[in-house]
Design a protein around this motif. Structure first.
Motif, PDB file in Angstrom:
ATOM      1  N   ASN A 135       5.466  -9.832  40.765  1.00 19.91           N
ATOM      2  CA  ASN A 135       6.200 -10.903  40.292  1.00 19.91           C
ATOM      3  C   ASN A 135       5.759 -11.111  38.767  1.00 19.91           C
ATOM      4  O   ASN A 135       6.168 -12.251  38.320  1.00 19.91           O
ATOM      5  CB  ASN A 135       5.965 -12.274  41.311  1.00 19.91           C
ATOM      6  N   GLY A 136       4.767 -10.306  38.343  1.00 20.65           N
ATOM      7  CA  GLY A 136       4.338 -10.692  36.884  1.00 20.65           C
ATOM      8  C   GLY A 136       3.311 -11.526  36.651  1.00 20.65           C
ATOM      9  O   GLY A 136       2.853 -11.726  35.561  1.00 20.65           O
ATOM     10  N   LYS A 137       2.824 -12.031  37.711  1.00 18.32           N
ATOM     11  CA  LYS A 137       1.577 -13.062  37.554  1.00 18.32           C
ATOM     12  C   LYS A 137       0.157 -12.247  38.068  1.00 18.32           C
ATOM     13  O   LYS A 137       0.399 -11.424  38.931  1.00 18.32           O
ATOM     14  CB  LYS A 137       1.940 -14.216  38.312  1.00 18.32           C
ATOM     15  N   SER A 138      -0.784 -12.917  37.653  1.00 19.67           N
ATOM     16  CA  SER A 138      -1.772 -12.208  37.806  1.00 19.67           C
ATOM     17  C   SER A 138      -2.978 -13.301  38.509  1.00 19.67           C
ATOM     18  O   SER A 138      -3.145 -14.390  37.871  1.00 19.67           O
ATOM     19  CB  SER A 138      -2.602 -11.453  36.766  1.00 19.67           C
ATOM     20  N   VAL A 139      -3.782 -12.752  39.326  1.00 21.66           N
ATOM     21  CA  VAL A 139      -4.953 -13.439  40.071  1.00 21.66           C
ATOM     22  C   VAL A 139      -6.226 -12.930  40.105  1.00 21.66           C
ATOM     23  O   VAL A 139      -6.238 -12.011  40.239  1.00 21.66           O
ATOM     24  CB  VAL A 139      -4.677 -14.381  41.365  1.00 21.66           C
ATOM     25  N   GLY A 140      -7.008 -13.483  39.575  1.00 14.89           N
ATOM     26  CA  GLY A 140      -8.746 -12.927  39.656  1.00 14.89           C
ATOM     27  C   GLY A 140      -9.338 -13.715  40.858  1.00 14.89           C
ATOM     28  O   GLY A 140      -9.069 -14.943  41.071  1.00 14.89           O
ATOM     29  N   ILE A 141     -10.116 -12.755  41.589  1.00 14.16           N
ATOM     30  CA  ILE A 141     -10.557 -13.186  42.717  1.00 14.16           C
ATOM     31  C   ILE A 141     -12.077 -13.062  42.419  1.00 14.16           C
ATOM     32  O   ILE A 141     -12.616 -11.920  42.107  1.00 14.16           O
ATOM     33  CB  ILE A 141     -10.229 -12.779  43.916  1.00 14.16           C
ATOM     34  N   VAL A 142     -13.003 -13.992  42.567  1.00 12.22           N
ATOM     35  CA  VAL A 142     -14.666 -13.914  42.362  1.00 12.22           C
ATOM     36  C   VAL A 142     -15.384 -13.629  43.994  1.00 12.22           C
ATOM     37  O   VAL A 142     -15.189 -14.690  44.544  1.00 12.22           O
ATOM     38  CB  VAL A 142     -15.211 -14.779  41.462  1.00 12.22           C
ATOM     39  N   ASP A 223      -3.732 -15.844  35.710  1.00  9.91           N
ATOM     40  CA  ASP A 223      -2.991 -17.188  35.751  1.00  9.91           C
ATOM     41  C   ASP A 223      -3.669 -18.061  36.697  1.00  9.91           C
ATOM     42  O   ASP A 223      -3.409 -19.367  36.618  1.00  9.91           O
ATOM     43  CB  ASP A 223      -1.621 -16.885  36.334  1.00  9.91           C
ATOM     44  N   ALA A 224      -4.297 -17.467  37.709  1.00 10.56           N
ATOM     45  CA  ALA A 224      -5.092 -18.560  38.539  1.00 10.56           C
ATOM     46  C   ALA A 224      -6.555 -17.680  38.926  1.00 10.56           C
ATOM     47  O   ALA A 224      -6.460 -16.300  38.991  1.00 10.56           O
ATOM     48  CB  ALA A 224      -4.366 -18.978  39.746  1.00 10.56           C
ATOM     49  N   VAL A 225      -7.648 -18.413  39.491  1.00 13.08           N
ATOM     50  CA  VAL A 225      -8.593 -17.735  39.969  1.00 13.08           C
ATOM     51  C   VAL A 225      -8.943 -18.286  41.377  1.00 13.08           C
ATOM     52  O   VAL A 225      -8.900 -19.736  41.436  1.00 13.08           O
ATOM     53  CB  VAL A 225      -9.933 -18.057  38.835  1.00 13.08           C
ATOM     54  N   PHE A 226      -9.308 -17.558  42.144  1.00 15.02           N
ATOM     55  CA  PHE A 226      -9.978 -17.772  43.386  1.00 15.02           C
ATOM     56  C   PHE A 226     -11.405 -17.453  43.586  1.00 15.02           C
ATOM     57  O   PHE A 226     -11.797 -16.276  43.467  1.00 15.02           O
ATOM     58  CB  PHE A 226      -9.167 -16.843  44.794  1.00 15.02           C
ATOM     59  N   LYS A 418      -6.338 -24.706  37.840  1.00 13.55           N
ATOM     60  CA  LYS A 418      -6.642 -23.396  37.674  1.00 13.55           C
ATOM     61  C   LYS A 418      -7.422 -22.408  38.731  1.00 13.55           C
ATOM     62  O   LYS A 418      -7.059 -21.292  38.889  1.00 13.55           O
ATOM     63  CB  LYS A 418      -6.863 -22.665  36.277  1.00 13.55           C
ATOM     64  N   PHE A 419      -8.366 -23.139  39.120  1.00  9.74           N
ATOM     65  CA  PHE A 419      -9.219 -22.834  40.195  1.00  9.74           C
ATOM     66  C   PHE A 419      -9.064 -22.985  41.446  1.00  9.74           C
ATOM     67  O   PHE A 419      -8.931 -24.241  41.869  1.00  9.74           O
ATOM     68  CB  PHE A 419     -10.702 -22.859  39.825  1.00  9.74           C
ATOM     69  N   PHE A 420      -9.381 -22.140  42.389  1.00 11.75           N
ATOM     70  CA  PHE A 420      -9.121 -22.269  44.022  1.00 11.75           C
ATOM     71  C   PHE A 420     -10.527 -21.686  44.526  1.00 11.75           C
ATOM     72  O   PHE A 420     -10.908 -20.866  43.761  1.00 11.75           O
ATOM     73  CB  PHE A 420      -7.892 -21.709  44.468  1.00 11.75           C
TER      74      PHE A 420
END
Lengths: 473, 422
Positions: A135-142, A223-226, A418-420
């Motif tokens: 879908n073209g969006k990116s999420v980073g997960i820590v 685009d968002a971070v978990f 932006k952070f979850f």
């Protein structure tokens, strides 16, 4: 942690001691057990499961011989369903709620059936989950623990480009490094990690945010971070002697066991474990399995107050652990060499009052009751600290008084939109299955935030069936 | 202890438990072991022109861990010579004079053939013959077995032939593979049968191997329909037995066969009109030893109920079987759920919701969510009671509004126009 004690028992015996305590079901057992399931409608087990796996559905699929479908039902509601099958406290969750327990005293072995189905797909190399169209969006997960892996799975299914950052060499978090070895080996958590990776999730191990990659860099790249960072180091005892050789942190001790390189695992002859939570139980039982002659559990309250689950306590009892209730450590005493722990100085405690609200008694030390126990190893199992310092670096993130990240419980969104976040860093330290559910809710929240679309994955909520009318009694 | 002795069409038997003509009665040594185990009688595996069997021969349907709920076979009649069989029958009868030894027969449809074999059997000292007009596979393709039983005229004719040749009691074994069991039953009696036995096995295909795509049992990649028996067929057998027991023209003793594995099954057949019962599948599953509990259980049941003899219960339930049109339309029951016993599996709810009349909604009681029956909507169908896994949790309670019984027959006689109503 420089010195390693040799175990008095041989490696073959240690291997036997670390065999799985709940071996896999045979085909005959699985057929018998799956048919024993009543196939409840609106089932209590499903309600009791934090990820609300449709338990009767997956069990009846085992009964019909549809193991692939069974594993799909499990993994769709819980991406770490193979780990949970082994480490969940089923007695207080699904199996505790099982109607067969009410009827026949023996609940259906839901955990072992769940393992049977999930093992089958891993053995056959079948993928039951599919990645969505990009879908073209990116999420980073820590963090690649249960929360992170779960969140990544759902996001990948929705078509997000997902990258997980993990500071350790292996992904999986507590499932990889923190579970008692006789419950689950690293192989299982690595199977689940691989399943997530096959969905196209990029997992960067040996990568610590704040050290290898800076926070702003992370935020800029996605685009968002978990945040599924879990908890930090084991709490300190804050008594003299804590720095001595022979004093270990329970999580470090368990992490060494996970290597199964037994010769490298430190073990004393007499081991004192301080604390009475589930991790303390993991430490005492594994110390015994490694060959310690005496293992003492030191706790300032009594077994009435101990936080460990009842069945975990039973496990420790079976391993002939000595329980020193109403005993508080005041000093770890060095031996003649002045560097190694040789004794634990303790003081007795007494119950003083019952807090009416919680029903929990308070304990105070008894003056003049000090005594020493000769030990050659001390393991601290006092619970983990919150990662307050690390989390405080994130702008606008809110933490509560206990250091937990504050989130919207439906979307898992933090005060910084932006952070979850989810898992132990939000709930303060609960089960892997709770983290898995948090990761699911966060994925739904992230998708809502980034696309405006509301999705609901299997088991996102307690399944709602017919309306219930109320009768007042 | 109640007396279990029965007299079946003149054949004395120490108890009503007989082995059916099948693999467990294949030869003398087997029948003798069965008698030693306690069986009161045995019907010898069908004699006739020795045949050649195929391999494999049996298949079953299982329910999870429960094996052989239903069994199917494509085995034929005896594959041993008539000479050997007759010799063993003679010896067996000599050793076990008090047991009932019946010989099953099947030969080609020729008067002489039937005369010949009937005489040979009589000469052994056996107590009776059973004419196999039921075998539904293999033999029926050769004009024997079910091919006889499916045509009442043939049934009558061959029975007459046998009666001409022997004074032994003649039992006619009927096939269930007919639309109505009464005509063949009456035909047997018309032909002079001293008794009937039923049911033989039912035409069946047991399933398909999902890997090879060949139905069971596989004979070199091919399959043929077989004869179905075992616990699953009991209701079909009970129906047919009670049909003949109710029929005034079929005034001969009945030997009940079909799915009998316990004393309870046997008691049900006796209550519906059977004088003896015949067992096969349960013995193939567990061995001759099962007869011990059949004897023990039936005896205890009779004692508990105050019956002195097994003969006292034969046919007792027959008057309780009637046509639908004679049932009381005003009889009303509703389900009640005991919430002290309810384990909240909610099977009653979903069964009623999707399979019946949507009258078991959920209700919050003391903080728990229970299924509760809406008695105004409940039609008393029993479904919830049947699915409930908890003994005694759901009961069907009679609601008696004082109405006099009224049957459909009465109703339509009085008001003929309602005949078209559903």
């Amino acid at each position: 942690m420089s010195t390693t004690h040799d175990s008095p028992i041989n490696l073959a015996q240690i291997e036997r001691n670390f065999r799985e305590i709940a071996p896999p079901l045979t085909e005959a057992e699985a057929i018998m057990e799956s048919h024993r399931c009543v196939y409840c409608y609106d089932a209590p087990c499903t309600r009791a499961c934090p990820t609300h796996i449709d338990v009767p559905a997956f069990i009846k699929k085992i009964a019909s011989g549809n193991l692939i479908g069974s594993a799909r039902v499990i993994f769709e509601a819980n991406p770490i369903g193979a780990s949970c099958a082994r480490v969940c406290p089923v007695d207080v969750l699904c199996e505790g709620a099982c109607v067969e327990k009410t009827l026949m005293a023996k609940p259906i072995e839901i955990g072992r059936l769940q393992r049977y189905a999930t093992d089958a797909v891993f053995t056959r190399g079948r993928d039951v989950l599919k990645a969505g169209a990009p879908n073209g969006k990116s999420v980073g997960i820590v963090g690649s623990g249960p929360a992170g892996l779960s969140c990544a799975t759902y996001l990948a299914r929705l078509g997000y480009a997902v990258r997980i950052y993990e500071r350790k060499p292996l992904a999986g978090g507590m499932d990889t490094y923190g579970m008692a070895e006789y419950k689950m080996t690293q192989r299982v958590s690595q199977e689940e990690v691989a399943q997530v990776a096959r969905l196209g999730v990029e997992i960067k191990t040996n990568t610590e945010i704040g050290r290898d990659i800076q926070l702003d860099e992370l935020a800029g790249a996605h685009d968002a971070v978990f945040l599924g960072v879990g908890l930090g180091a084991t709490s300190r005892l804050n008594i003299p002697g804590e720095q001595l050789e022979g004093v270990y942190d329970a999580l470090d001790f368990i992490e060494r066991i996970k290597t199964r390189d037994w010769a490298s695992v430190p073990i004393g002859r007499t081991v004192a474990v301080i604390g009475a939570g589930n991790t303390a139980i993991d430490a005492v039982t594994q110390a015994r399995r490694l060959g310690a002659k005496r293992v003492l559990m030191i706790y300032r309250r009594t077994d009435r107050e101990m936080p460990a689950y009842e069945y975990e306590y039973e496990l420790a009892k079976r391993d002939a652990v000595e329980f020193w209730w109403q005993t508080a450590p005041v000093e770890i005493v060095a031996g003649a060499d002045g560097t190694r722990a040789a004794a634990l100085r303790c003081v007795r405690t007494e119950a003083v009052e019952t807090d009416a609200a919680s029903g929990r008694r308070s304990f105070r030390t008894i003056a003049g009751s000090e005594f020493e126990i000769p030990v050659d190893m001390v393991i601290k199992a006092l619970g983990q600290q919150k990662m307050v310092d690390w989390l405080s670096q994130i702008a606008k993130l809110k933490l509560d008084d206990a250091g937990r990240v504050t989130v919207n419980p439906e979307t898992m969104q933090t005060a910084n939109p932006k952070f979850f976040a989810g898992g132990d860093c939000v709930n303060g330290g609960r089960e892997a299955v709770d983290a898995a559910q948090a990761g699911k809710l966060a994925a739904q929240g992230i998708h809502l935030h980034l696309s405006g679309e509301r999705v609901e994955f299997a088991g996102a909520r307690v399944p709602l069936h017919e309306e219930t009318s109320e009768i007042k009694h | 202890m109640a007396d279990l002795k029965v007299n079946f069409a003149g054949i004395e038997s120490p108890n009503p438990f007989w082995l059916a003509s099948a693999p467990p009665t294949n030869m003398g040594s087997m029948v003798e072991r069965a008698f030693d185990a306690g069986w009161g009688g045995a019907v010898w595996k069908t004699l006739g022109e020795p045949i050649r069997n195929v391999c494999s021969r049996l298949a079953s349907i299982d329910q999870g861990p429960q094996r052989m709920l239903g069994l199917n076979n494509i085995e034929l009649i005896t594959d041993r010579s008539l000479e050997v069989n007759l010799k063993e029958i003679r010896e067996c009868k000599r050793k076990y004079p008090k047991h009932a030894l019946i010989i099953s027969l099947m030969v080609e449809s020729k008067r002489e053939a039937w005369h010949e074999i009937a005489k040979q059997v009589e000469d052994t000292g056996a107590d009776g013959v059973e004419l196999n007009f039921g075998c539904p596979h293999g033999m029926s393709e050769r004009g024997m077995g079910a091919a006889m039983g499916q045509v009442p005229e043939y049934t009558c004719m061959v029975t007459e032939w046998v009666k001409e040749a022997t004074s032994l009691p003649v039992i006619v074994k009927l096939t269930p593979n007919v639309t109505n069991i009464t005509p063949p039953g009456r035909a047997a009696v018309r032909g002079g049968a001293d008794a009937v036995s039923l049911i033989n096995t039912i035409n069946s295909v047991m399933g398909v191997d999902l890997d090879t795509l060949v139905p069971h049992p596989n004979v070199n990649g091919m399959a043929a329909h077989g004869g179905y028996c075992g616990p699953a067929v009991k209701p079909i057998a009970l129906n047919m037995v009670s049909e003949l027991a109710r029929d005034a023209e079929v005034n001969v003793p009945i030997s009940g066969i079909g799915g009998i594995g316990t004393w309870r099954d046997a008691a049900e057949f006796l209550l519906l009109g059977a004088t003896t019962v015949q067992v096969c599948t349960a013995v193939m599953h567990y061995g001759y030893r099962i007869v011990e509990d059949m004897i023990d259980g039936l005896s205890n049941y009779l004692d508990d109920k105050g019956f002195h003899s097994v003969n006292d219960i034969i046919g007792l339930s027959v008057p309780r079987v009637t046509d639908w049109g004679n049932l009381d339309l005003n009889y009303k029951t509703v389900a009640r759920i005991d919430h002290q016993k309810c384990i909240q599996c909610n099977l009653c709810h979903i069964a009623c919701e999707d399979g019946a009349h949507q009258c078991i909604p959920f209700t919050e009681i003391d903080g728990k969510r229970f299924p509760v029956v809406d008695e105004h909507e409940c039609v008393g169908c029993n479904l919830c009671y049947l699915v409930c896994p908890v003994p005694g949790c759901i009961s069907m309670v009679r609601l008696d509004d004082g109405s006099r019984p009224l049957t459909w027959r009465e109703l339509t006689t009085r008001e003929p126009e309602t005949m078209t109503a559903d």
